[in-house]
Design a protein around this motif. Sequence first.
Motif, mmCIF file in Angstrom:
data_model
loop_
_atom_site.group_PDB
_atom_site.id
_atom_site.type_symbol
_atom_site.label_atom_id
_atom_site.label_comp_id
_atom_site.label_asym_id
_atom_site.label_seq_id
_atom_site.Cartn_x
_atom_site.Cartn_y
_atom_site.Cartn_z
ATOM 1 N N SER A 83 0.831 -1.206 0.000
ATOM 2 C CA SER A 83 0.000 0.000 0.000
ATOM 3 C C SER A 83 0.866 1.257 0.000
ATOM 4 O O SER A 83 0.569 2.228 -0.706
ATOM 5 C CB SER A 83 -0.927 0.000 1.225
ATOM 6 O OG SER A 83 -1.733 -1.155 1.250
ATOM 7 N N ASP A 233 -7.298 4.124 -0.230
ATOM 8 C CA ASP A 233 -8.307 3.740 -1.208
ATOM 9 C C ASP A 233 -8.484 2.222 -1.253
ATOM 10 O O ASP A 233 -7.518 1.480 -1.127
ATOM 11 C CB ASP A 233 -7.913 4.259 -2.596
ATOM 12 C CG ASP A 233 -9.047 4.112 -3.585
ATOM 13 O OD1 ASP A 233 -9.180 3.013 -4.162
ATOM 14 O OD2 ASP A 233 -9.797 5.067 -3.803
ATOM 15 N N TYR A 234 -9.707 1.803 -1.428
ATOM 16 C CA TYR A 234 -9.974 0.362 -1.573
ATOM 17 C C TYR A 234 -10.983 0.064 -2.682
ATOM 18 O O TYR A 234 -11.088 -1.087 -3.133
ATOM 19 C CB TYR A 234 -10.507 -0.219 -0.262
ATOM 20 C CG TYR A 234 -11.896 0.207 0.111
ATOM 21 C CD1 TYR A 234 -12.990 -0.588 -0.211
ATOM 22 C CD2 TYR A 234 -12.133 1.416 0.770
ATOM 23 C CE1 TYR A 234 -14.286 -0.198 0.125
ATOM 24 C CE2 TYR A 234 -13.415 1.796 1.116
ATOM 25 C CZ TYR A 234 -14.478 0.998 0.800
ATOM 26 O OH TYR A 234 -15.745 1.387 1.127
ATOM 27 N N ILE A 235 -11.705 1.080 -3.154
ATOM 28 C CA ILE A 235 -12.722 0.845 -4.180
ATOM 29 C C ILE A 235 -12.066 0.555 -5.522
ATOM 30 O O ILE A 235 -12.439 -0.405 -6.219
ATOM 31 C CB ILE A 235 -13.668 2.047 -4.278
ATOM 32 C CG1 ILE A 235 -14.376 2.272 -2.942
ATOM 33 C CG2 ILE A 235 -14.697 1.831 -5.383
ATOM 34 C CD1 ILE A 235 -15.290 3.476 -2.932
ATOM 35 N N VAL A 237 -9.196 -0.654 -6.063
ATOM 36 C CA VAL A 237 -8.539 -1.957 -5.984
ATOM 37 C C VAL A 237 -9.551 -3.069 -6.241
ATOM 38 O O VAL A 237 -9.241 -4.057 -6.922
ATOM 39 C CB VAL A 237 -7.878 -2.138 -4.599
ATOM 40 C CG1 VAL A 237 -7.095 -3.437 -4.555
ATOM 41 C CG2 VAL A 237 -6.975 -0.961 -4.283
ATOM 42 N N GLN A 238 -10.747 -2.928 -5.716
ATOM 43 C CA GLN A 238 -11.769 -3.939 -5.948
ATOM 44 C C GLN A 238 -12.232 -3.957 -7.401
ATOM 45 O O GLN A 238 -12.624 -5.007 -7.916
ATOM 46 C CB GLN A 238 -12.965 -3.684 -5.040
ATOM 47 C CG GLN A 238 -12.681 -3.962 -3.564
ATOM 48 C CD GLN A 238 -13.923 -3.799 -2.705
ATOM 49 O OE1 GLN A 238 -14.733 -2.906 -2.942
ATOM 50 N NE2 GLN A 238 -14.069 -4.654 -1.707
ATOM 51 N N LYS A 243 -6.667 -9.734 -7.985
ATOM 52 C CA LYS A 243 -6.418 -10.377 -6.696
ATOM 53 C C LYS A 243 -5.556 -9.519 -5.778
ATOM 54 O O LYS A 243 -5.172 -9.965 -4.700
ATOM 55 C CB LYS A 243 -5.746 -11.730 -6.909
ATOM 56 C CG LYS A 243 -6.605 -12.734 -7.680
ATOM 57 C CD LYS A 243 -5.890 -14.063 -7.830
ATOM 58 C CE LYS A 243 -6.766 -15.064 -8.583
ATOM 59 N NZ LYS A 243 -6.080 -16.380 -8.738
ATOM 60 N N THR A 244 -5.235 -8.308 -6.195
ATOM 61 C CA THR A 244 -4.387 -7.428 -5.386
ATOM 62 C C THR A 244 -5.098 -7.033 -4.101
ATOM 63 O O THR A 244 -6.296 -6.719 -4.111
ATOM 64 C CB THR A 244 -4.022 -6.161 -6.182
ATOM 65 O OG1 THR A 244 -3.364 -6.540 -7.388
ATOM 66 C CG2 THR A 244 -3.102 -5.261 -5.372
ATOM 67 N N GLN A 245 -4.372 -7.047 -3.003
ATOM 68 C CA GLN A 245 -4.899 -6.647 -1.714
ATOM 69 C C GLN A 245 -4.088 -5.470 -1.175
ATOM 70 O O GLN A 245 -2.865 -5.547 -1.099
ATOM 71 C CB GLN A 245 -4.837 -7.812 -0.717
ATOM 72 C CG GLN A 245 -5.843 -8.915 -0.971
ATOM 73 C CD GLN A 245 -7.260 -8.495 -0.632
ATOM 74 O OE1 GLN A 245 -7.483 -7.746 0.312
ATOM 75 N NE2 GLN A 245 -8.228 -8.976 -1.408
ATOM 76 N N ASN A 249 -8.561 -2.716 1.613
ATOM 77 C CA ASN A 249 -9.373 -3.906 1.406
ATOM 78 C C ASN A 249 -9.401 -4.794 2.639
ATOM 79 O O ASN A 249 -10.430 -5.382 2.969
ATOM 80 C CB ASN A 249 -8.828 -4.698 0.220
ATOM 81 C CG ASN A 249 -8.759 -3.867 -1.038
ATOM 82 O OD1 ASN A 249 -7.711 -3.334 -1.359
ATOM 83 N ND2 ASN A 249 -9.872 -3.741 -1.732
ATOM 84 N N TYR A 252 -11.773 -3.248 5.143
ATOM 85 C CA TYR A 252 -13.163 -3.450 4.717
ATOM 86 C C TYR A 252 -13.620 -4.890 4.941
ATOM 87 O O TYR A 252 -14.735 -5.137 5.415
ATOM 88 C CB TYR A 252 -13.307 -3.069 3.246
ATOM 89 C CG TYR A 252 -14.690 -3.278 2.683
ATOM 90 C CD1 TYR A 252 -15.716 -2.377 2.962
ATOM 91 C CD2 TYR A 252 -14.971 -4.375 1.871
ATOM 92 C CE1 TYR A 252 -16.987 -2.567 2.449
ATOM 93 C CE2 TYR A 252 -16.241 -4.572 1.361
ATOM 94 C CZ TYR A 252 -17.243 -3.663 1.651
ATOM 95 O OH TYR A 252 -18.504 -3.848 1.144
ATOM 96 N N SER A 253 -12.768 -5.856 4.630
ATOM 97 C CA SER A 253 -13.156 -7.258 4.749
ATOM 98 C C SER A 253 -13.216 -7.731 6.192
ATOM 99 O O SER A 253 -13.891 -8.723 6.496
ATOM 100 C CB SER A 253 -12.181 -8.139 3.957
ATOM 101 O OG SER A 253 -10.860 -8.017 4.459
#
Length: 289
Positions: A83, A233-235, A237-238, A243-245, A249, A252-253
């Motif tokens: 990140s 940011d995580y949106i 990435v989704q 498959k990147t984390q 993310n 959020y998970s």
Amino acid sequence: MNDTFGRRIAGMLHRRPRLRLSLLLSAPLLWLVLAYLGSLAALFISAFWTTDPFTSDVVKSWSTDNFHTLLTTSVYRDVALRSLTVAVAVTVIDAVIAFPIAFYTARVASPRYRHLLVVAILTPLWASYLVKAYAWRIMLSEGGPLDWLLKPLGLHGPGYGLPAVIMVLAYLWLPYMILPIHAGLEQLPANLLDASADLGARTWRTFRSVVLPMVFPSIAAGSVFTFSLSLGDYIAVQIVGGKTQLIGNLVYSNITLDLPLAAALGTVPVAIIVLYLLAVRRSGALAAI
């Protein structure tokens, strides 16, 4: 009676400008303390709680197990480093792209069209985040427009993954880098450039010794936005990460599975951003924001 009391209050506020300013700022400052700083405090406190392994209920008992897990588990260290790398890469890419654009809009373009160019730079910010992200998903898809353009050259697009995340984030946050640099270049005295040329300095020497030192606080100010926005940011990435984390993310998970661990993960970007702000504070960047 009411008129007399009101006049006394008005007279007192007129004689005490600091008191008047304090009263004007009290409401927004109170909102900042309760809504923003209060939420950060709640985040930090909940990071010391634990989760019952059988019921998944939050147990409000103080423990440092979550931070110990972050420091000792390799996957969390790798995600945090990844990140940070993405945030730095996006910031560097945006700075490289933004500087010539800002130089043209601030120093080369006619004053008649300068404001129109600034509006054009701001225009992407008016579009929805999701619309722009999904537009990039279409462009980066297999057989998409990017593959179609590169196919005659024997190349293909990057597809979904870490490079796609960096590309999308660099596009999304580019205006936040251009605008501070544009403002810094507008304030650059033209006689300094003329004096450098009169003294025999070439273009690169003028840029390195005159332009860059004076505009560096503006670059650092833009980097505050690009770095912090990319780090959390995580949106995107989704949408394009495959498959990147990244750390966003993981937060959020884990919110529904292990809230205290998610809170501990959330403190990592906050701590990194605070350290980054302390680092750029010396350059005067915070005054340029």
